[in-house]
Design a protein around this motif. Structure first.
Motif, short mmCIF file in Angstrom:
data_model
loop_
_atom_site.label_atom_id
_atom_site.label_comp_id
_atom_site.label_asym_id
_atom_site.label_seq_id
_atom_site.Cartn_x
_atom_site.Cartn_y
_atom_site.Cartn_z
N ALA A 268 0.78 -1.29 0.01
CA ALA A 268 -0.14 -0.04 -0.08
C ALA A 268 0.81 1.45 -0.05
O ALA A 268 0.54 2.23 -0.71
N LEU A 269 1.99 1.48 0.89
CA LEU A 269 2.71 2.57 0.92
C LEU A 269 3.69 2.58 -0.44
O LEU A 269 3.53 3.80 -1.19
N SER A 273 -0.21 5.07 -0.85
CA SER A 273 -1.36 5.18 -0.08
C SER A 273 -0.94 5.98 1.30
O SER A 273 0.41 5.82 1.58
N ALA A 274 -1.84 6.68 1.97
CA ALA A 274 -1.36 7.41 3.17
C ALA A 274 -0.95 6.28 4.40
O ALA A 274 -1.60 4.83 4.18
N SER A 278 -2.81 2.65 4.73
CA SER A 278 -1.51 1.48 4.63
C SER A 278 -1.76 0.40 5.63
O SER A 278 -1.67 -0.95 5.53
N ILE A 279 -1.84 1.06 6.98
CA ILE A 279 -1.65 -0.12 8.04
C ILE A 279 -3.15 -0.57 8.06
O ILE A 279 -3.36 -1.97 8.39
N ARG A 280 -4.19 -0.02 7.70
CA ARG A 280 -5.63 -0.74 7.57
C ARG A 280 -5.46 -1.74 6.41
O ARG A 280 -5.98 -2.91 6.81
N LEU A 308 -8.23 -4.06 -5.04
CA LEU A 308 -8.30 -4.01 -3.61
C LEU A 308 -7.91 -2.62 -2.78
O LEU A 308 -8.66 -2.39 -1.84
N LEU A 309 -6.88 -2.15 -3.17
CA LEU A 309 -6.28 -1.03 -2.28
C LEU A 309 -7.51 0.23 -2.54
O LEU A 309 -7.95 1.06 -1.43
#
Ligand code: ADP
Ligand code: FRU
Length: 317
Positions: A268-269, A273-274, A278-280, A308-309
């Motif tokens: 994600a990163l 992504s923020a 990203s951790i979610r 998915l992201l």
């Protein structure tokens, strides 16, 4: 998508012999398990599996024993689309292996690991790799003196490049080993496990982030997954962000949950992504993982990682 979407995972590849049991066995008894399987393991090997499942161009870099397990391991990497061209095959070595007991009653995963004589990746091995295709290089926290040199080589590589083409480095500080702390100041993104936190006497995610942030380089991202409590993260002096865990209907296989979280968060990163998102995403993908046995059923759950992201809530857990 960026033409440099390749993510390289550096670390261990071993054989996991995984036994699912209804209850953790009593010592000195003889019993049948529910299921037993061979699975490719090792943190970096698992990270690359998850990245492959998400549709990233993932590569593995590490040593692989030239023993009879090699074929199984390399074929399994290929099944998940992981590039192993850079892996260093070591002659005359035994394959490291783990006996893993997964308890259905408690969802625990107990690992007994053995590594007889497989050498660690050397700095010379790493120096031979052409780094230009990589957007991100993730290092498993082991082989500390060599990994420190490898991260320095990546930093050297970055010096000649425009900022937008820098390779991001991340490191996982997982095991309860004091020497791992030396890697914290070196990477752009630091993943710290609850096992390492417990070893240091840190009692929760917030304290862990504060302590690790103080050692990390200014502006670094620090991420802390914490089992059923989800994960927290921060960047430099920015605010701490949190994600809950996303438990599946039934937890059946927690082997590699942390590896899954780290890989999905990196994915994600790396896609811009923020941090909080990203951790979610990491927690959602790891939540899906602990609800299925092994990696194969993840294919159906994940589909295309980039889609998915954009719509992670569609993750069928
Ligand atoms: P490790 O496998 O390294 O011990 P953790 O236990 O911290 O790693 O788990 C990593 C991530 O996996 C957590 O942040 C969480 O998102 C997810 N996870 C782990 N266990 C569970 C669980 N029982 N239910 C839901 N999610 C879980
Ligand atoms: C899970 C894992 C296993 C391996 C062990 C090595 O995180 O990578 O696949 O056997 O840890 O410590």
């Amino acid at each position: 998508m960026s033409p440099r979407e390749n993510i390289l995972c550096v670390g261990l590849c071993c054989l996991d012999i995984v036994s699912q049991v209804s209850h953790f066995p009593k010592e000195d008894t003889d019993q049948r398990c529910l299921e037993q399987r061979w699975q490719r393991g090792g943190n970096a090997a698992n990270n690359s599996t998850v990245l492959g499942l998400l549709g990233a161009k993932a590569a593995f870099l590490g040593t692989i024993a030239d023993s009879h397990e090699k074929r199984f391991l390399l074929e399994d990497f290929a099944k998940y689309g992981v590039n192993t061209e850079q892996a260093v095959v070591c002659k005359g070595c035994e394959c490291p292996s783990s006996c893993v007991i997964l308890s259905r009653a408690t969802a625990s995963r107990t690992i007994i690991h053995s590594n007889k004589n497989l050498p660690e990746l050397s700095v010379e091995d790493f120096a031979q790799v052409d780094l230009t295709p990589y957007q991100w290089i993730h290092f498993e926290g082991r082989n500390v003196a060599n990994v420190a040199q490898m991260i320095k080589l990546v930093r050297e590589h970055n010096k000649g490049l425009p900022r937008g083409e820098f390779i991001t480095t991340s490191v996982e500080i997982e095991k309860a080993k004091p020497e791992l702390e030396a890697l914290i100041p070196l990477a752009d993104v630091v993943f710290v496990s609850k096992d390492f936190a417990a070893f240091k006497g840190y009692s929760n995610k917030a304290e862990t982030l504060e302590r690790v942030k103080a050692l990390a380089h200014p502006g670094a991202v620090v991420v802390c997954p914490w089992g059923e409590e989800g994960a927290s993260a921060c960047q430099g002096s920015g605010v701490m962000v949190h994600s809950p865990a996303f438990p599946p209907a039934s937890v059946v296989d927690t082997l590699g949950a942390g590896d899954t979280f780290n890989a999905a968060t990196i994915f994600a990163l790396a896609h811009g992504s923020a941090l909080e998102d990203s951790i979610r995403f990491g927690c959602r993908v790891a939540g899906a993982k602990v609800g299925v046995i092994g990696w194969e059923p993840m294919r159906g759950l994940l589909g295309s990682g980039t889609l998915l992201l954009k719509n992670e809530a569609s993750l069928a857990t």
